[in-house]
Design an enzyme around this catalytic site. Structure first.
Site, PDB file in Angstrom:
ATOM      1  N   CYS A  81       4.211  -3.331  -3.354  1.00  0.00           N
ATOM      2  CA  CYS A  81       4.302  -1.999  -2.772  1.00  0.00           C
ATOM      3  C   CYS A  81       5.604  -1.285  -3.125  1.00  0.00           C
ATOM      4  O   CYS A  81       5.669  -0.054  -3.076  1.00  0.00           O
ATOM      5  CB  CYS A  81       4.161  -2.085  -1.254  1.00  0.00           C
ATOM      6  SG  CYS A  81       2.554  -2.701  -0.701  1.00  0.00           S
ATOM      7  N   LYS A 111       1.627   0.336  11.968  1.00  0.00           N
ATOM      8  CA  LYS A 111       2.716  -0.297  12.709  1.00  0.00           C
ATOM      9  C   LYS A 111       4.012  -0.275  11.916  1.00  0.00           C
ATOM     10  O   LYS A 111       5.099  -0.161  12.498  1.00  0.00           O
ATOM     11  CB  LYS A 111       2.329  -1.730  13.073  1.00  0.00           C
ATOM     12  CG  LYS A 111       1.236  -1.823  14.120  1.00  0.00           C
ATOM     13  CD  LYS A 111       0.943  -3.268  14.492  1.00  0.00           C
ATOM     14  CE  LYS A 111      -0.135  -3.348  15.565  1.00  0.00           C
ATOM     15  NZ  LYS A 111      -0.442  -4.755  15.934  1.00  0.00           N
ATOM     16  N   SER A 144      -0.823   0.058  -2.439  1.00  0.00           N
ATOM     17  CA  SER A 144       0.338  -0.622  -2.989  1.00  0.00           C
ATOM     18  C   SER A 144       1.221   0.397  -3.725  1.00  0.00           C
ATOM     19  O   SER A 144       1.425   1.497  -3.238  1.00  0.00           O
ATOM     20  CB  SER A 144      -0.088  -1.793  -3.874  1.00  0.00           C
ATOM     21  OG  SER A 144       1.022  -2.615  -4.176  1.00  0.00           O
TER      22      SER A 144
END
Length: 305
Positions: free
Chosen positions: A98, A236, A266
């Site tokens: 990522c 989150k 990603s």
């Protein structure tokens, strides 16, 4: 210039029936190669055209991808179809995950600055969906199936010509003893995602200091920036980032839009966010960030002309 490529409305590179079948390494990687080639060409052509250039004007290519194996690498496989010159300089990068959107863009900017006037094409392609594992009840695999998508993005970087933004500097922060937080496990049916649920609390405890250390190396501080442009690893993760950096909940609205519309693709994802930010109106100074395997923070400063 930034562009992306969408295979279909579900952001998947294979027919839906494919994902319900059993596939080993060989078939998964064949699917990766076919999809990645198509995505590479489409994203690269779009970026070159929007920059007002021809493929023959490009002097070097940075290709970032971590969701499959290509040797020869993607830029070599697609150089002829794209129309790149035989003397093109190639820098394929694997393993950034990522973080690759920011790290790859920073690498292209450093190479362009080292050779003033040269034009570098940065392309990142990820086909996360081909790693979907319906044979696994690992919680990380279940989360990844719901979270990840496929995509590609590209940009042309040079010291010459009109600019959307100037790259002022970049840096990375690698935290020790964090190899198990994010990455791939290589298993017989295919890649298995490593996506630790400790990531959000880890960010709340460590992100601010990591950002500060990178910016200090560039002679800057977080207060110098008007907005973040961050890789949206997950809902989150975004909430943890806002908390760690003292931002109001909901500040990273474009990041949430991209996550909702495309999933976590990603490396290309942060460039989707950047495109939305450009369309909205790029602020005076933007801090791009992305987190990836290592566990690593990559950051880059963009200044509007």
């Amino acid at each position: 210039m930034f562009d992306n490529a969408e295979i279909d409305e579900r952001q998947l590179v294979a027919p839906l029936a494919w994902y319900g079948e059993n596939h080993g390494w060989s078939e998964r990687n064949r699917t990766y190669l076919a999809a990645a080639d198509a995505l590479f060409i489409e994203a690269a052509r779009g970026a070159i055209e929007r920059a007002g250039l021809q493929p023959s004007d490009i002097d070097g290519v940075i290709a970032v991808s971590t969701t499959g194996i290509a040797t020869p690498s993607l830029e070599a496989r697609n150089a002829k179809a794209l129309g790149l010159r035989p003397d093109i300089r190639r820098v394929p990068i694997f393993g950034l995950g990522c973080a690759g959107g920011v790290s790859g863009l920073a690498t292209a900017a450093r190479l362009a600055a080292a050779d003033p006037g040269s034009r570098w094409l940065f392309v990142t392609v990820e086909t996360c969906s081909i790693s979907i594992r319906l044979d696994s009840d690992d919680p990380a695999a279940i989360v990844a199936t719901a979270l990840f998508g496929d995509g590609a993005a590209a940009a042309v970087i040079s010291t010459d010509g009109d600019a959307i933004a100037f790259v002022e500097g970049s840096g990375e922060r690698l935290w020790p003893d964090t190899l198990g937080i994010m990455g791939w496990r290589v298993e017989d049916p295919g890649l298995a995602v490593v996506f630790d649920r400790a990531i959000p609390p880890f960010l709340e405890a460590n992100l601010s200091a990591g950002v500060d250390s990178i910016l200090a190396s560039m002679g800057m501080s977080f207060a110098d920036f008007d907005r973040l442009c961050s890789h949206p690893g997950g809902a989150k993760v975004l909430t943890a980032m806002e908390s760690a950096l003292g931002l109001q909940t909901g500040t990273l609205d474009l990041e949430r839009e991209v996550l909702r519309e495309h999933g976590n693709m990603s490396a290309p994802t942060v460039l989707f966010v950047l495109r939305k930010l450009i369309e909205r109106g790029l602020p005076g100074r933007t801090l791009m960030t992305a987190l990836g395997p290592g566990f690593t923070l990559a950051a880059l400063s963009l200044r509007r002309p």
